[in-house]
Design a protein around this motif. Structure first.
Motif, mmCIF file in Angstrom:
data_model
loop_
_atom_site.group_PDB
_atom_site.id
_atom_site.type_symbol
_atom_site.label_atom_id
_atom_site.label_comp_id
_atom_site.label_asym_id
_atom_site.label_seq_id
_atom_site.Cartn_x
_atom_site.Cartn_y
_atom_site.Cartn_z
ATOM 1 N N TRP A 60 0.890 -1.156 0.000
ATOM 2 C CA TRP A 60 0.000 0.000 0.000
ATOM 3 C C TRP A 60 0.928 1.205 0.000
ATOM 4 C CZ3 TRP A 60 -5.331 -0.430 2.310
ATOM 5 C CH2 TRP A 60 -6.008 0.787 2.295
ATOM 6 N N ALA A 61 1.188 1.755 -1.189
ATOM 7 C CA ALA A 61 2.137 2.866 -1.311
ATOM 8 C C ALA A 61 1.419 4.120 -1.786
ATOM 9 C CB ALA A 61 3.260 2.499 -2.282
ATOM 10 N N ASP A 62 1.530 5.176 -1.009
ATOM 11 C CA ASP A 62 0.977 6.484 -1.367
ATOM 12 C C ASP A 62 2.147 7.447 -1.514
ATOM 13 O OD1 ASP A 62 -1.726 5.675 -1.218
ATOM 14 O OD2 ASP A 62 -1.693 5.901 0.959
ATOM 15 N N LEU A 63 2.210 8.118 -2.666
ATOM 16 C CA LEU A 63 3.293 9.069 -2.931
ATOM 17 C C LEU A 63 2.738 10.470 -3.062
ATOM 18 C CD1 LEU A 63 5.213 7.048 -5.652
ATOM 19 C CD2 LEU A 63 6.027 7.549 -3.360
ATOM 20 N N GLU A 131 7.746 11.911 -2.174
ATOM 21 C CA GLU A 131 7.880 11.251 -0.875
ATOM 22 C C GLU A 131 6.745 10.260 -0.649
ATOM 23 O OE1 GLU A 131 9.787 14.727 1.830
ATOM 24 O OE2 GLU A 131 7.690 15.006 1.257
ATOM 25 N N PHE A 132 7.018 9.227 0.123
ATOM 26 C CA PHE A 132 5.987 8.293 0.545
ATOM 27 C C PHE A 132 5.228 8.920 1.707
ATOM 28 C CE2 PHE A 132 9.058 5.523 -1.463
ATOM 29 C CZ PHE A 132 8.252 4.679 -2.218
ATOM 30 N N SER A 133 3.911 8.804 1.694
ATOM 31 C CA SER A 133 3.130 9.334 2.812
ATOM 32 C C SER A 133 3.166 8.355 3.976
ATOM 33 C CB SER A 133 1.678 9.591 2.382
ATOM 34 O OG SER A 133 1.001 8.362 2.263
ATOM 35 N N GLU A 134 2.766 8.824 5.142
ATOM 36 C CA GLU A 134 2.781 7.989 6.341
ATOM 37 C C GLU A 134 1.773 6.851 6.263
ATOM 38 O OE1 GLU A 134 2.640 10.106 10.020
ATOM 39 O OE2 GLU A 134 4.102 11.583 9.333
ATOM 40 N N GLY A 135 0.828 6.931 5.345
ATOM 41 C CA GLY A 135 -0.165 5.866 5.191
ATOM 42 C C GLY A 135 0.340 4.660 4.419
ATOM 43 N N SER A 136 1.555 4.708 3.912
ATOM 44 C CA SER A 136 2.108 3.581 3.159
ATOM 45 C C SER A 136 2.342 2.389 4.091
ATOM 46 C CB SER A 136 3.422 3.986 2.491
ATOM 47 O OG SER A 136 3.203 5.025 1.566
ATOM 48 N N LYS A 137 2.106 1.171 3.546
ATOM 49 C CA LYS A 137 2.236 -0.046 4.353
ATOM 50 C C LYS A 137 2.739 -1.190 3.492
ATOM 51 C CE LYS A 137 -1.654 1.184 7.220
ATOM 52 N NZ LYS A 137 -2.943 0.916 7.702
ATOM 53 N N VAL A 138 3.421 -2.115 4.125
ATOM 54 C CA VAL A 138 3.776 -3.399 3.531
ATOM 55 C C VAL A 138 3.357 -4.439 4.558
ATOM 56 C CG1 VAL A 138 5.641 -4.881 2.721
ATOM 57 C CG2 VAL A 138 5.707 -2.434 2.216
ATOM 58 N N ILE A 148 5.079 -4.231 8.214
ATOM 59 C CA ILE A 148 6.514 -4.356 8.473
ATOM 60 C C ILE A 148 7.325 -3.289 7.732
ATOM 61 C CG2 ILE A 148 6.372 -6.813 9.010
ATOM 62 C CD1 ILE A 148 7.605 -7.314 6.179
ATOM 63 N N LEU A 149 6.671 -2.269 7.193
ATOM 64 C CA LEU A 149 7.404 -1.208 6.498
ATOM 65 C C LEU A 149 8.202 -0.402 7.519
ATOM 66 C CD1 LEU A 149 8.052 0.309 3.892
ATOM 67 C CD2 LEU A 149 6.020 1.711 4.293
ATOM 68 N N THR A 150 9.522 -0.466 7.402
ATOM 69 C CA THR A 150 10.387 0.238 8.347
ATOM 70 C C THR A 150 11.243 1.305 7.679
ATOM 71 O OG1 THR A 150 12.037 -1.511 8.110
ATOM 72 C CG2 THR A 150 10.536 -1.667 9.992
ATOM 73 N N ASN A 151 11.506 1.159 6.383
ATOM 74 C CA ASN A 151 12.375 2.105 5.684
ATOM 75 C C ASN A 151 11.700 2.596 4.415
ATOM 76 O OD1 ASN A 151 14.671 1.633 7.462
ATOM 77 N ND2 ASN A 151 14.799 -0.366 6.476
ATOM 78 N N ILE A 152 11.725 3.910 4.241
ATOM 79 C CA ILE A 152 11.230 4.502 3.001
ATOM 80 C C ILE A 152 12.260 5.506 2.502
ATOM 81 C CG2 ILE A 152 8.758 4.168 3.373
ATOM 82 C CD1 ILE A 152 8.602 6.988 4.453
ATOM 83 N N ARG A 153 12.423 5.563 1.183
ATOM 84 C CA ARG A 153 13.358 6.515 0.596
ATOM 85 C C ARG A 153 12.717 7.087 -0.665
ATOM 86 N NH1 ARG A 153 17.950 3.590 -1.136
ATOM 87 N NH2 ARG A 153 17.267 3.833 -3.255
ATOM 88 N N GLY A 154 12.380 8.354 -0.602
ATOM 89 C CA GLY A 154 11.793 9.040 -1.733
ATOM 90 C C GLY A 154 12.863 9.518 -2.700
ATOM 91 N N GLY A 155 12.527 10.549 -3.450
ATOM 92 C CA GLY A 155 13.471 11.090 -4.416
ATOM 93 C C GLY A 155 13.421 12.597 -4.468
ATOM 94 N N GLU A 156 14.508 13.185 -4.966
ATOM 95 C CA GLU A 156 14.593 14.633 -5.114
ATOM 96 C C GLU A 156 15.127 14.934 -6.514
ATOM 97 O OE1 GLU A 156 17.207 17.930 -2.954
ATOM 98 O OE2 GLU A 156 15.810 16.909 -1.617
ATOM 99 N N TYR A 157 14.378 15.755 -7.245
ATOM 100 C CA TYR A 157 14.682 16.009 -8.651
ATOM 101 C C TYR A 157 14.748 17.513 -8.896
ATOM 102 C CZ TYR A 157 13.099 11.269 -8.319
ATOM 103 O OH TYR A 157 12.945 9.969 -7.901
ATOM 104 N N GLN A 158 15.759 17.912 -9.628
ATOM 105 C CA GLN A 158 15.945 19.324 -9.964
ATOM 106 C C GLN A 158 15.367 19.556 -11.359
ATOM 107 O OE1 GLN A 158 17.273 21.358 -7.622
ATOM 108 N NE2 GLN A 158 16.738 23.061 -8.901
ATOM 109 N N ILE A 159 14.409 20.482 -11.457
ATOM 110 C CA ILE A 159 13.818 20.822 -12.749
ATOM 111 C C ILE A 159 14.424 22.151 -13.192
ATOM 112 C CG2 ILE A 159 11.691 21.183 -14.028
ATOM 113 C CD1 ILE A 159 12.048 18.350 -12.716
ATOM 114 N N LEU A 160 15.044 22.126 -14.354
ATOM 115 C CA LEU A 160 15.820 23.264 -14.848
ATOM 116 C C LEU A 160 15.167 23.917 -16.051
ATOM 117 C CD1 LEU A 160 19.257 21.417 -14.745
ATOM 118 C CD2 LEU A 160 18.323 22.942 -13.000
#
Length: 181
Positions: A60-63, A131-138, A148-160
């Motif tokens: 259950w992934a919410d971004l 970013e993953f929201s706090e409602g995300s679950k595994v 058991i979702l313990t680690n989340i890693r989103g992303g950061e993108y530069q738009i030029l």
């Protein structure tokens, strides 16, 4: 005799306390986790799952993303390990949200399982965090729905802003630039 029984109880208790307890965990992450893109271009970001040796059956992934900088052009699930979508991937460019809710009957263990890929269009310049929201679950495949979702890693993108193209060179008498005149 009481001392022997007490010693046995203490011994059994100490062995049961010393036995390792396996901590169940899972990680959700984006790939690529960073990048630079020009306004008007599109790029794809994929959501992956690492079950870290645990057998899971629901993701259950919410971004969240900044809708003033990015817009979703299409989510795809074609090569996802998710076989049953509880709710098909859905998104809102107005709210800056995308949601994946699916499962795998019988469970799965994976170190880099593709949940879904999303193609974004760069709309304006700036730093865009996905970013993953706090409602995300595994959920563990234990029949109890243990998250058991313990680690989340989103992303950061530069738009030029794209660089200027420069002057257009054209000759009405020699129109083909690939031919020697």
């Amino acid at each position: 005799m009481k001392k022997v029984i007490l010693l046995l109880v203490i011994l059994i208790f100490s062995f049961s306390m010393a036995s390792p307890v396996k901590a169940e965990s899972a990680s959700l992450y984006l790939s690529p986790s960073s990048g630079s893109f020009l306004i008007g271009s599109t790029f794809t970001v994929s959501t992956f799952l690492n079950t870290e040796g645990s057998e899971i059956n629901v993701v259950w992934a919410d971004l969240k993303f900044p809708p003033e900088i990015l817009q979703i052009t299409s989510p795809t699930t074609g090569s996802s390990f998710i076989s049953e979508w509880i709710i098909p991937p859905n998104y809102s460019n107005e709210r800056g949200m995308i949601s994946f809710k699916g499962g795998v009957p019988g469970g799965i263990i994976t170190s880099a399982g593709l949940v879904s890929s999303v193609t974004f269009r760069a709309v304006t310049s700036g730093k865009a965090k996905i970013e993953f929201s706090e409602g995300s679950k595994v959920l563990l495949n234990d029949g109890k729905g243990t998250d058991i979702l313990t680690n989340i890693r989103g992303g950061e993108y530069q738009i030029l802003i794209p660089p200027p193209e420069g002057p257009k060179v054209f000759s009405p008498t020699h129109p083909n630039p690939n031919v020697w005149y």
